[in-house]
Write an enzyme that holds these catalytic residues in place. Sequence first.
Site, short mmCIF file in Angstrom:
data_model
loop_
_atom_site.label_atom_id
_atom_site.label_comp_id
_atom_site.label_asym_id
_atom_site.label_seq_id
_atom_site.Cartn_x
_atom_site.Cartn_y
_atom_site.Cartn_z
CB SER A 289 -0.95 -0.04 1.20
OG SER A 289 -1.99 0.89 1.05
CG ASP B 92 -7.01 -4.00 -3.14
OD1 ASP B 92 -7.74 -2.99 -3.25
OD2 ASP B 92 -5.78 -3.94 -2.96
CG HIS C 111 -5.64 -2.38 0.32
ND1 HIS C 111 -4.96 -2.41 -0.89
CD2 HIS C 111 -5.02 -1.44 1.08
CE1 HIS C 111 -3.97 -1.52 -0.86
NE2 HIS C 111 -3.99 -0.93 0.33
#
Length: 209
Positions: free
Chosen positions: A110, A161, A188
């Site tokens: 991320s 995701d 995610h």
Amino acid sequence: MSSVQVTEGRVVSAGQSLFYRQAVPSQGSPRLSVMLLHGIRFSSEIWLNLKTLEKLAEAGYRAVAIDLPGLGNSKEAVAPSQIGIPAPGSFLKEVVVGLQLSPVVVISPSLSGMYSLPFLFEHNNLVKAYIPVAPICTEKFTAESYAAIKTPAFIVYGDQDAELGEASFRNLKNLASHRVLVMKGASHACYLDNPEEWHSGVLDFLSSL
């Protein structure tokens, strides 16, 4: 009961002090060093709680989890760039050199893509392998730039995701040498949804290096 001890310390990058957690094999020299980064809602504590640090050390790796600037125990440090804008590649280089991690395997979920991708492109000689987990900023680099990177990569994302996982994969799949793990039913932060599959996939990839 694991014999692995997790220690804590600090390393300086860009003149700022960053907190880190480290686990090393209880016996023998480490096979490789693995640097674990994290997303915006997390810190190095996620890799402690998930036992990723412990499992890596048990498998013979030196595992170092960094708290990125402004997060976790590095809250007093200021991020070198705004969210969504790549940081200087030298930022992680200072961490890697300071902790003597090179050649390092970088695990980057991320938010941490803003740090890891510039490092991968600018200091590729320091990177043994790259494990991106739906990182941000992948669109900032061209398909040609990705194709020029020969570093082995293990691209991981959750099939739930749809936004960042799939978008980042469209760019990352241009890396010259990669394998992919799409975690079924995972979001995610896919490593949280199935830690066993996550650890199995990472350790299998590391054993291939």
